[in-house]
Every structure is written in C-alpha cells, then in structure tokens.
Write a protein that holds these residues in place. Structure first.
Motif, PDB file in Angstrom:
ATOM      1  N   GLY A  73      -5.084 -32.401  70.524  1.00  0.00           N
ATOM      2  CA  GLY A  73      -5.518 -32.401  71.911  1.00  0.00           C
ATOM      3  C   GLY A  73      -4.488 -31.690  72.763  1.00  0.00           C
ATOM      4  O   GLY A  73      -3.400 -31.351  72.293  1.00  0.00           O
ATOM      5  N   ALA A  74      -4.823 -31.471  74.016  1.00  0.00           N
ATOM      6  CA  ALA A  74      -3.901 -30.835  74.952  1.00  0.00           C
ATOM      7  C   ALA A  74      -3.503 -31.843  76.022  1.00  0.00           C
ATOM      8  O   ALA A  74      -4.357 -32.498  76.625  1.00  0.00           O
ATOM      9  CB  ALA A  74      -4.542 -29.606  75.595  1.00  0.00           C
ATOM     10  N   GLY A 302      -0.569 -29.075  78.965  1.00  0.00           N
ATOM     11  CA  GLY A 302      -1.055 -27.975  78.140  1.00  0.00           C
ATOM     12  C   GLY A 302      -0.507 -27.953  76.729  1.00  0.00           C
ATOM     13  O   GLY A 302      -1.073 -27.257  75.868  1.00  0.00           O
ATOM     14  N   GLU A 303       0.575 -28.678  76.456  1.00  0.00           N
ATOM     15  CA  GLU A 303       1.116 -28.691  75.094  1.00  0.00           C
ATOM     16  C   GLU A 303       0.148 -29.406  74.150  1.00  0.00           C
ATOM     17  O   GLU A 303      -0.433 -30.440  74.498  1.00  0.00           O
ATOM     18  CB  GLU A 303       2.480 -29.381  75.063  1.00  0.00           C
ATOM     19  CG  GLU A 303       3.600 -28.567  75.647  1.00  0.00           C
ATOM     20  CD  GLU A 303       4.969 -29.136  75.299  1.00  0.00           C
ATOM     21  OE1 GLU A 303       5.588 -28.647  74.341  1.00  0.00           O
ATOM     22  OE2 GLU A 303       5.405 -30.076  75.994  1.00  0.00           O
ATOM     23  N   ARG A 304       0.008 -28.844  72.954  1.00  0.00           N
ATOM     24  CA  ARG A 304      -0.889 -29.429  71.951  1.00  0.00           C
ATOM     25  C   ARG A 304      -0.175 -30.545  71.208  1.00  0.00           C
ATOM     26  O   ARG A 304       0.995 -30.414  70.830  1.00  0.00           O
ATOM     27  CB  ARG A 304      -1.375 -28.368  70.970  1.00  0.00           C
ATOM     28  CG  ARG A 304      -2.268 -27.307  71.596  1.00  0.00           C
ATOM     29  CD  ARG A 304      -3.012 -26.531  70.524  1.00  0.00           C
ATOM     30  NE  ARG A 304      -2.093 -25.960  69.533  1.00  0.00           N
ATOM     31  CZ  ARG A 304      -2.452 -25.631  68.306  1.00  0.00           C
ATOM     32  NH1 ARG A 304      -3.692 -25.819  67.920  1.00  0.00           N
ATOM     33  NH2 ARG A 304      -1.574 -25.107  67.479  1.00  0.00           N
ATOM     34  N   TYR A 305      -0.910 -31.628  70.985  1.00  0.00           N
ATOM     35  CA  TYR A 305      -0.323 -32.786  70.307  1.00  0.00           C
ATOM     36  C   TYR A 305      -1.359 -33.406  69.366  1.00  0.00           C
ATOM     37  O   TYR A 305      -2.557 -33.120  69.455  1.00  0.00           O
ATOM     38  CB  TYR A 305       0.162 -33.820  71.326  1.00  0.00           C
ATOM     39  CG  TYR A 305      -0.963 -34.522  72.063  1.00  0.00           C
ATOM     40  CD1 TYR A 305      -1.448 -35.757  71.642  1.00  0.00           C
ATOM     41  CD2 TYR A 305      -1.579 -33.937  73.173  1.00  0.00           C
ATOM     42  CE1 TYR A 305      -2.473 -36.392  72.304  1.00  0.00           C
ATOM     43  CE2 TYR A 305      -2.613 -34.563  73.841  1.00  0.00           C
ATOM     44  CZ  TYR A 305      -3.057 -35.798  73.398  1.00  0.00           C
ATOM     45  OH  TYR A 305      -4.101 -36.421  74.041  1.00  0.00           O
ATOM     46  N   VAL A 306      -0.883 -34.265  68.470  1.00  0.00           N
ATOM     47  CA  VAL A 306      -1.778 -34.954  67.534  1.00  0.00           C
ATOM     48  C   VAL A 306      -2.429 -36.117  68.271  1.00  0.00           C
ATOM     49  O   VAL A 306      -1.775 -37.115  68.585  1.00  0.00           O
ATOM     50  CB  VAL A 306      -1.009 -35.460  66.300  1.00  0.00           C
ATOM     51  CG1 VAL A 306      -1.941 -36.256  65.385  1.00  0.00           C
ATOM     52  CG2 VAL A 306      -0.403 -34.281  65.535  1.00  0.00           C
ATOM     53  N   ALA A 307      -3.725 -35.974  68.562  1.00  0.00           N
ATOM     54  CA  ALA A 307      -4.434 -36.962  69.370  1.00  0.00           C
ATOM     55  C   ALA A 307      -5.060 -38.070  68.534  1.00  0.00           C
ATOM     56  O   ALA A 307      -5.154 -39.214  68.973  1.00  0.00           O
ATOM     57  CB  ALA A 307      -5.510 -36.274  70.212  1.00  0.00           C
ATOM     58  N   GLU A 308      -5.506 -37.745  67.325  1.00  0.00           N
ATOM     59  CA  GLU A 308      -6.157 -38.732  66.458  1.00  0.00           C
ATOM     60  C   GLU A 308      -5.533 -38.692  65.072  1.00  0.00           C
ATOM     61  O   GLU A 308      -5.143 -37.639  64.584  1.00  0.00           O
ATOM     62  CB  GLU A 308      -7.668 -38.454  66.360  1.00  0.00           C
ATOM     63  CG  GLU A 308      -8.407 -38.616  67.677  1.00  0.00           C
ATOM     64  CD  GLU A 308      -9.892 -38.353  67.526  1.00  0.00           C
ATOM     65  OE1 GLU A 308     -10.371 -38.347  66.381  1.00  0.00           O
ATOM     66  OE2 GLU A 308     -10.561 -38.144  68.548  1.00  0.00           O
ATOM     67  N   ASN A 309      -5.457 -39.878  64.464  1.00  0.00           N
ATOM     68  CA  ASN A 309      -4.861 -40.035  63.129  1.00  0.00           C
ATOM     69  C   ASN A 309      -3.415 -39.557  63.095  1.00  0.00           C
ATOM     70  O   ASN A 309      -2.980 -38.867  62.173  1.00  0.00           O
ATOM     71  CB  ASN A 309      -5.686 -39.298  62.064  1.00  0.00           C
ATOM     72  CG  ASN A 309      -7.034 -39.945  61.823  1.00  0.00           C
ATOM     73  OD1 ASN A 309      -7.210 -41.139  62.061  1.00  0.00           O
ATOM     74  ND2 ASN A 309      -7.992 -39.177  61.362  1.00  0.00           N
ATOM     75  N   SER A 310      -2.652 -39.946  64.124  1.00  0.00           N
ATOM     76  CA  SER A 310      -1.250 -39.539  64.190  1.00  0.00           C
ATOM     77  C   SER A 310      -0.417 -40.156  63.072  1.00  0.00           C
ATOM     78  O   SER A 310       0.674 -39.669  62.773  1.00  0.00           O
ATOM     79  CB  SER A 310      -0.662 -39.909  65.552  1.00  0.00           C
ATOM     80  OG  SER A 310      -0.769 -41.307  65.791  1.00  0.00           O
ATOM     81  N   PHE A 311      -0.926 -41.216  62.443  1.00  0.00           N
ATOM     82  CA  PHE A 311      -0.192 -41.817  61.330  1.00  0.00           C
ATOM     83  C   PHE A 311      -0.054 -40.848  60.160  1.00  0.00           C
ATOM     84  O   PHE A 311       0.882 -40.966  59.350  1.00  0.00           O
ATOM     85  CB  PHE A 311      -0.886 -43.109  60.872  1.00  0.00           C
ATOM     86  CG  PHE A 311      -2.272 -42.916  60.344  1.00  0.00           C
ATOM     87  CD1 PHE A 311      -2.497 -42.634  59.010  1.00  0.00           C
ATOM     88  CD2 PHE A 311      -3.370 -43.009  61.190  1.00  0.00           C
ATOM     89  CE1 PHE A 311      -3.773 -42.458  58.519  1.00  0.00           C
ATOM     90  CE2 PHE A 311      -4.648 -42.838  60.709  1.00  0.00           C
ATOM     91  CZ  PHE A 311      -4.851 -42.548  59.368  1.00  0.00           C
ATOM     92  N   VAL A 312      -0.982 -39.880  60.058  1.00  0.00           N
ATOM     93  CA  VAL A 312      -0.882 -38.867  58.996  1.00  0.00           C
ATOM     94  C   VAL A 312       0.356 -38.005  59.226  1.00  0.00           C
ATOM     95  O   VAL A 312       1.131 -37.719  58.302  1.00  0.00           O
ATOM     96  CB  VAL A 312      -2.154 -38.001  58.953  1.00  0.00           C
ATOM     97  CG1 VAL A 312      -2.001 -36.867  57.938  1.00  0.00           C
ATOM     98  CG2 VAL A 312      -3.367 -38.857  58.605  1.00  0.00           C
ATOM     99  N   ALA A 313       0.562 -37.583  60.482  1.00  0.00           N
ATOM    100  CA  ALA A 313       1.745 -36.794  60.804  1.00  0.00           C
ATOM    101  C   ALA A 313       3.021 -37.610  60.596  1.00  0.00           C
ATOM    102  O   ALA A 313       4.039 -37.088  60.134  1.00  0.00           O
ATOM    103  CB  ALA A 313       1.667 -36.299  62.249  1.00  0.00           C
TER     104      ALA A 313
END
Length: 325
Positions: A73-74, A302-313
């Motif tokens: 997401g942004a 505007g920075e892109r980030y892990v919005a869903e399933n961040s536990f994978v990252a």
C-alpha cells in the motif's frame, strides 16, 4: 639448508606481489564473479543488511512477496474514527413479517411450500378442507418474501387460532444493538454505525434509526436499532454481529493499515518497499482505529509499505538475519 632457503624464497615472493598490488580473492568473491547478474541477485535475496540509517533490510523479489500473499500500500492520509463497540443480533424486519392463518378450521390436504422457499404474493401455500363446507380452499401468500416458519403438517387439523406459515420480506433486516447504561447518552438517532457480520466481508455502514425509551431488566441494557438492506441475502436473522458506533472523526496526514505494524527487536516498525528490498523502518505511531494507524514520524506520504500479511516480511527478515550471521 637448501630446503630452508626455498621456503624463505616463496614467502618473499608473496610479500613482494602483495606490495605491488597483487590481490588474492576469497572463495566467496570468486563465486560472485563466476555468476551472472541474475544469479547474483538470487544469491543476495533473503540476506539482511543495514541501510544507511541503520535499519535492517532484506532483498526479496516481487514474485516471492506475491507468493506469500503480501499486499503493498501507499502511506497517505486517512480518517480515524473514535468508536463505541456494541454487540447485537440480526432480526427479521418485523414490519415486513406476516403470519398466515387459515380462515376456517379444517384438515390440511396439500402443502406446496416449505421453510426457506421464496414466494410471490398470491402463491398457493397449502390447501385446507373446511370443516364447515367440506370443500377445500387455498391458503395464499399475502406478501412476497421467504417462508421462515411452517406450523402445519399434511393431514393434521389446522385451526384459525394458530398461524400455519410465517412469511418475511428479508430484503431489509433489523440489527438490534445492546447499549449499557453508562453509554446511553452517547447513542442518538442518526448516528453512523459500522456493522460487522463476521463473515469475512466488508463492514456495512448504517445509521441508528431507533433508540428504545425503556431498558431490559435481565441485561440492564437498552436497545438501539439500525435497518440494513439485504438484497443478496448476506444477512440472516438470528445471527450475532458486532458494531462500532462512530462518535468522532479526525484526519491523519500519514497513516497505514493497522495490520502493517509489527514489532522487531523491541521496536515498532513498518516494512517499507525500496526497490528490490524490504526495510524494517522504525516508526512512531499515534492514534488508531480498527482500520488505520497514524504515523507521526519515520514514514513519508506516498512511500510503499507492506499493508497485508506483514508477518511474511517479518519472517524473511529473521531468516535474512540468520543467514548473515
């Protein structure tokens, strides 16, 4: 003496070559030179390294993120809501429920509809032989809807004192919410409420249309009601729901999904996508609601980030740290 002289000569040669810039490559460096750029990328993927700010980051491809169900997401503005949590139950709209009672007592000779059947106004529900005339007459649906109760059986005596069928129009549903006495003053007709049917779908936005002037002695609560449209039959009477009554709203300039926030080495972080890397970015979190959390520092709009399933990252970051040790 000859053997000793040869050993000293070899050592002197190595020292001379080292002085003039001769470089002995390590096995790892030799392996890196032997690979193509794509192969070196695959070797680097999954290895953690610190960035220029000291934050941990790991190489990981888009394909691997997609395989883990990770959604990006942004960071951007979001409306945060202060809410009151309520419990409730779905009920058939009692203004669209009709009890179908025989006009004359008699014996049930035929039954055309069962519980769950959809009917149109005028459809035949059953045939009853009148005790007075000994002729059969039809019991018909007075409205269009769904049969939710049937209280007669073939061959039994049907009385005008007891409903044979109950027909309900389920295109609208009541949700009755329980409000405790210390929250009575916070709930008003017209307030926005978000209903969660707990079926994996989106919340349903509605407004409070009725607040009971009396309370229930057994639960010490009062009833607040919202009317929901139900065109696809998603909502079923009798099932419990939860709700969030919206009390106040404010705008957060930079916010992320609540599920994006993780803890890594006692730090609150958000995983940020930078090129082919995922960075564990320390952030300062402000207020939050059920969907979004305000980011006061550490992340820009505007920075892109892990919005869903961040536990994978997070798992990849731990694996990368172990690989780099």
């Amino acid at each position: 003496m000859k053997k000793t002289f040869r050993i000293l000569t070899v050592g002197l040669s190595v020292a001379v070559f080292g002085f003039v810039g001769f470089k002995v490559l390590s096995p790892a460096a030799k392996t890196g030179l032997a690979k193509t750029p794509d192969q070196r990328t695959r070797m680097a993927e999954g290895r953690a390294e610190p960035d220029e700010h000291g934050a941990d980051r790991v190489f990981i491809s888009d394909a691997k993120l997609a395989a883990g169900g990770v959604a990006l997401g942004a960071a951007g503005s979001a409306v945060l809501s202060e809410t009151l949590h309520l419990n409730g139950i779905l009920r058939a709209n009692q203004e669209s429920v009709v009890q179908v009672t025989p006009r004359f007592p008699g014996v049930v000779r035929d039954i055309r509809k069962r519980i769950g059947d959809a009917v149109v106004k005028g459809d035949q529900l059953a045939s009853i032989e009148s005790n007075q005339s000994l002729t059969a007459y039809d019991l018909k649906a007075p409205i269009s809807g769904t049969i939710i109760e049937r209280q007669i059986s073939l061959g039994e005596y049907a009385s005008e004192q007891k409903p044979a069928f109950v027909v309900a129009d389920l295109s609208t549903i009541w949700v009755d919410l329980s409000v405790y006495r210390h929250d009575f003053k916070r709930v008003r007709i017209g307030d926005e409420v978000l209903i969660d049917p707990d079926d994996g779908g989106e919340n349903i936005k509605a407004t409070i249309s009725y607040v009971s002037p009396v309370g229930a002695s057994d639960t010490q609560t009062a009833l607040a009601r919202a009317v929901l449209t139900n065109p696809d039959g998603r909502l079923r009477p009798g099932l419990f729901v939860t709700a969030r009554l919206v009390l106040a709203k404010r705008n957060a300039p930079v916010a992320v999904r609540v599920g994006a926030i993780q803890t890594l080495e006692s730090k609150t972080i958000v995983f940020v996508r930078e090129g082919d890397k995922i960075e564990a970015r320390p952030v300062l979190i402000g207020e939050s609601d059920a969907q979004h959390a305000e980011v006061k520092s550490g992340l820009s709009e505007g920075e892109r980030y892990v919005a869903e399933n961040s536990f994978v990252a997070k798992a990849e970051m731990y694996k990368g740290g172990a690989a780099g040790e």
